[in-house]
Design a protein around this motif. Structure first.
Motif, short mmCIF file in Angstrom:
data_model
loop_
_atom_site.label_atom_id
_atom_site.label_comp_id
_atom_site.label_asym_id
_atom_site.label_seq_id
_atom_site.Cartn_x
_atom_site.Cartn_y
_atom_site.Cartn_z
N THR A 123 -14.31 0.68 35.87
CA THR A 123 -15.27 0.15 34.80
C THR A 123 -16.21 0.44 35.72
OG1 THR A 123 -14.61 -2.57 35.80
CG2 THR A 123 -16.64 -2.15 34.59
N ILE A 124 -17.05 1.34 36.42
CA ILE A 124 -18.03 2.14 36.74
C ILE A 124 -18.23 3.38 36.33
CG2 ILE A 124 -19.42 3.60 38.47
CD1 ILE A 124 -18.34 0.74 40.15
N GLY A 125 -16.48 3.64 35.89
CA GLY A 125 -16.85 4.89 35.41
C GLY A 125 -16.75 5.48 34.24
N ILE A 126 -16.44 4.27 33.28
CA ILE A 126 -16.99 4.02 31.88
C ILE A 126 -17.79 3.72 32.05
CG2 ILE A 126 -16.88 2.80 29.77
CD1 ILE A 126 -14.10 1.98 31.13
N LYS A 127 -19.05 3.27 32.14
CA LYS A 127 -20.37 2.73 32.26
C LYS A 127 -20.69 4.05 32.52
CE LYS A 127 -20.90 -2.45 33.60
NZ LYS A 127 -21.47 -3.37 34.82
N TRP A 128 -20.54 5.01 33.98
CA TRP A 128 -21.40 6.07 33.78
C TRP A 128 -22.05 6.91 32.28
CZ3 TRP A 128 -19.12 11.02 33.78
CH2 TRP A 128 -20.33 11.83 34.63
N TYR A 129 -20.13 7.23 31.90
CA TYR A 129 -20.05 7.78 31.12
C TYR A 129 -21.16 7.44 29.93
CZ TYR A 129 -18.16 9.75 27.08
OH TYR A 129 -17.51 10.69 25.81
N TRP A 130 -21.17 6.29 29.39
CA TRP A 130 -22.06 5.76 28.50
C TRP A 130 -23.76 5.84 28.75
CZ3 TRP A 130 -19.98 5.09 23.76
CH2 TRP A 130 -19.32 4.80 24.01
N TRP A 131 -23.54 5.76 29.87
CA TRP A 131 -24.71 5.15 30.16
C TRP A 131 -25.58 7.04 29.57
CZ3 TRP A 131 -28.98 3.46 31.35
CH2 TRP A 131 -29.54 2.04 31.41
N VAL A 132 -24.87 8.38 30.29
CA VAL A 132 -25.01 9.77 30.13
C VAL A 132 -25.26 9.63 28.30
CG1 VAL A 132 -24.28 12.20 30.92
CG2 VAL A 132 -24.37 10.41 32.40
N THR A 133 -24.17 9.21 28.13
CA THR A 133 -24.31 9.49 26.61
C THR A 133 -25.74 8.44 25.77
OG1 THR A 133 -21.71 9.22 26.19
CG2 THR A 133 -23.41 9.06 24.29
N ALA A 134 -26.05 8.14 26.38
CA ALA A 134 -27.43 6.66 26.20
C ALA A 134 -28.45 7.95 26.44
CB ALA A 134 -27.30 5.58 26.33
N ILE A 135 -28.39 8.38 27.28
CA ILE A 135 -29.68 9.60 28.05
C ILE A 135 -29.60 10.74 26.90
CG2 ILE A 135 -30.49 10.11 29.55
CD1 ILE A 135 -29.99 8.25 31.49
N ALA A 136 -28.54 11.36 26.59
CA ALA A 136 -28.79 12.59 25.96
C ALA A 136 -29.26 12.09 24.59
CB ALA A 136 -26.76 13.00 26.20
N MET A 137 -28.61 10.34 24.18
CA MET A 137 -29.10 10.92 22.58
C MET A 137 -30.51 11.02 22.76
SD MET A 137 -25.48 8.31 20.99
CE MET A 137 -26.70 8.46 19.48
N LEU A 138 -31.39 9.71 23.60
CA LEU A 138 -32.12 9.61 23.67
C LEU A 138 -32.98 10.77 23.67
CD1 LEU A 138 -32.71 6.16 25.84
CD2 LEU A 138 -33.39 6.69 23.64
N LEU A 139 -32.12 11.74 24.91
CA LEU A 139 -33.60 13.03 24.85
C LEU A 139 -33.27 13.80 23.78
CD1 LEU A 139 -32.54 14.12 28.36
CD2 LEU A 139 -34.91 13.29 28.00
N ALA A 140 -32.48 13.43 22.86
CA ALA A 140 -32.25 13.93 21.43
C ALA A 140 -33.27 14.10 20.42
CB ALA A 140 -30.91 14.57 21.38
N MET A 141 -33.59 12.89 20.98
CA MET A 141 -34.55 12.04 19.93
C MET A 141 -36.16 12.40 19.74
SD MET A 141 -32.38 8.78 19.23
CE MET A 141 -34.12 7.87 17.94
N ALA A 142 -35.33 12.31 21.27
CA ALA A 142 -37.61 12.57 21.66
C ALA A 142 -37.62 14.24 21.26
CB ALA A 142 -37.09 12.49 23.37
N LEU A 143 -36.83 14.75 22.10
CA LEU A 143 -37.42 16.07 21.47
C LEU A 143 -37.12 17.01 20.04
CD1 LEU A 143 -34.51 18.10 24.12
CD2 LEU A 143 -37.58 18.22 24.03
N SER A 144 -36.58 16.07 19.42
CA SER A 144 -36.12 16.53 17.97
C SER A 144 -37.88 16.08 17.22
CB SER A 144 -35.18 15.46 17.14
OG SER A 144 -35.60 14.22 17.30
N LEU A 145 -38.24 14.85 17.87
CA LEU A 145 -39.61 14.15 17.48
C LEU A 145 -40.92 15.22 18.50
CD1 LEU A 145 -39.33 10.72 18.37
CD2 LEU A 145 -39.72 11.29 16.51
N PHE A 146 -40.67 15.66 19.11
CA PHE A 146 -41.50 16.46 19.49
C PHE A 146 -41.46 17.40 18.99
CE2 PHE A 146 -42.13 14.07 23.48
CZ PHE A 146 -43.73 13.84 24.20
N VAL A 147 -40.79 18.42 19.21
CA VAL A 147 -40.29 19.37 18.07
C VAL A 147 -41.01 19.13 16.17
CG1 VAL A 147 -39.12 21.52 16.45
CG2 VAL A 147 -38.50 20.41 19.40
N GLY A 148 -40.90 18.34 15.70
CA GLY A 148 -41.23 18.26 14.24
C GLY A 148 -42.85 17.86 14.36
N GLY A 149 -43.00 17.07 15.38
CA GLY A 149 -44.46 16.80 15.20
C GLY A 149 -45.20 17.55 15.21
#
Ligand SMILES: [Zn+2]
Length: 98
Positions: free
Chosen positions: A72-98
């Motif tokens: 269970t911890i392994g699955i959570k770890w995987y999804w946490w990394v995925t969510a953080i990566a997606m948030l970082l990508a969105m924030a980066l695109s906003l900064f680059v676009g703005g």
């Protein structure tokens, strides 16, 4: 729980035997089946034999449950990394676009 509770009197030589271990008096392994019905202690002996089976089952269950949280911890770890990566990508695109 003290280990003294796990002892019974050997029906062959009347010495104290630890449940699940061979008798130190007559060197006989604890019999699994009742061959003599004349014993009045057979009932008590049968009751003492039960914890041995429970011990094996508990060990098996403990192993099963011991591995489940790890997965269970392994699955959570995987999804946490995925969510953080997606948030970082969105924030980066906003900064680059703005
Ligand atoms: Zn004995």
């Amino acid at each position: 729980m003290s280990a003294e509770n796990m002892q019974y009197t050997c029906p062959f030589c009347d010495s104290q035997v630890i449940v699940g271990k061979p008798c130190p008096g007559c060197k006989k392994p604890t019999p699994k089946k009742r061959t003599k019905r004349s014993w009045e202690q057979s009932n008590a002996y049968d009751g003492l034999d039960l914890p041995d089976d429970d011990f094996d089952y508990d060990d098996f269950v403990a192993r099963e449950f011991g591995q489940t949280p790890h997965r269970t911890i392994g699955i959570k770890w995987y999804w946490w990394v995925t969510a953080i990566a997606m948030l970082l990508a969105m924030a980066l695109s906003l900064f680059v676009g703005g």
